[in-house]
Enzyme design. Structure first.
Site, PDB file in Angstrom:
ATOM      1  N   HIS A  32      -9.459  26.370  35.064  1.00  0.00           N
ATOM      2  CA  HIS A  32      -8.568  27.375  35.620  1.00  0.00           C
ATOM      3  C   HIS A  32      -7.669  27.992  34.554  1.00  0.00           C
ATOM      4  CE1 HIS A  32      -6.176  23.609  35.917  1.00  0.00           C
ATOM      5  NE2 HIS A  32      -5.123  24.370  35.726  1.00  0.00           N
ATOM      6  N   GLU A  77       0.729  25.590  44.321  1.00  0.00           N
ATOM      7  CA  GLU A  77      -0.388  26.309  43.710  1.00  0.00           C
ATOM      8  C   GLU A  77      -1.239  26.989  44.765  1.00  0.00           C
ATOM      9  OE1 GLU A  77      -1.240  22.803  40.379  1.00  0.00           O
ATOM     10  OE2 GLU A  77      -2.798  23.354  41.829  1.00  0.00           O
ATOM     11  N   GLN A 119      -5.268  30.090  39.029  1.00  0.00           N
ATOM     12  CA  GLN A 119      -4.279  29.240  39.699  1.00  0.00           C
ATOM     13  C   GLN A 119      -2.910  29.906  39.629  1.00  0.00           C
ATOM     14  OE1 GLN A 119      -3.971  24.850  38.674  1.00  0.00           O
ATOM     15  NE2 GLN A 119      -1.975  25.575  38.034  1.00  0.00           N
ATOM     16  N   HIS A 176      -0.721  27.953  31.398  1.00  0.00           N
ATOM     17  CA  HIS A 176      -1.624  27.039  30.683  1.00  0.00           C
ATOM     18  C   HIS A 176      -3.073  27.345  31.033  1.00  0.00           C
ATOM     19  CE1 HIS A 176      -1.027  24.794  34.542  1.00  0.00           C
ATOM     20  NE2 HIS A 176      -2.273  24.402  34.362  1.00  0.00           N
ATOM     21  N   GLU A 215      -4.507  21.787  29.741  1.00  0.00           N
ATOM     22  CA  GLU A 215      -4.666  20.739  30.742  1.00  0.00           C
ATOM     23  C   GLU A 215      -6.140  20.345  30.754  1.00  0.00           C
ATOM     24  OE1 GLU A 215      -3.896  22.022  34.761  1.00  0.00           O
ATOM     25  OE2 GLU A 215      -3.913  19.974  35.529  1.00  0.00           O
TER      26      GLU A 215
HETATM   27 CO    CO Z   1      -3.265  23.425  35.905  1.00  0.00          CO
END
Ligand code: CO
Length: 133
Positions: free
Chosen positions: A8, A44, A55, A79, A129
């Site tokens: 994502h 989210e 996301q 991120h 992540e």
């Molecule tokens: Co994330």
């Protein structure tokens, strides 16, 4: 190669409803999954794109890392989630390559995933992540 997919792209937003509505209107996107992650202080909305997600992420309280990010830098890309088969192996490999872990060990993420965050310093300015489904 340890990465199997871009899991994502996470975008920090002030108003989750407005952001979802924009993506629905602009792209015909639909929300596949929505979740409040209390441990991270975020809500989210995940919009599926092929086998990846956009996301949209908003803060649920003022002490949330997302709230701090928004206050400091405004809305934008927060991120990138890289999908891996084994989060622990990928984390170890990143650390061996000189990256700084934020999570010392994999932990539960949203959607029932296992995740670990790695600091932007030591990873060319990008908060990464690692996501294991
Ligand atoms: Co994330």
């Amino acid at each position: 190669m340890l990465l199997t997919e871009i899991d994502h792209v996470a975008i920090a937003v002030f108003d989750l409803e407005a952001a979802v509505s924009f993506y629905e209107t602009a792209f015909g996107a639909t929300v596949e999954h929505r979740e409040v992650v209390d441990s991270d202080g975020v809500e989210e909305a995940l919009l599926k794109v092929a086998d990846s997600y956009i996301q949209l992420t908003a803060a649920t309280h003022d002490e949330s890392p997302i709230a701090k990010y928004l206050a400091k830098r405004g809305e934008g890309i927060h991120h990138v989630g890289y999908r891996v088969d084994d989060c622990a192996v990928a984390l170890q490999s990143m650390v061996a390559a000189g990256a700084k872990p934020i999570d010392e060990a994999p932990r539960p993420g949203s959607r029932g995933t296992t995740v670990a965050f790695v600091h932007p310093k030591g990873a060319f300015g990008t908060l990464i992540e690692l996501v294991q489904e």
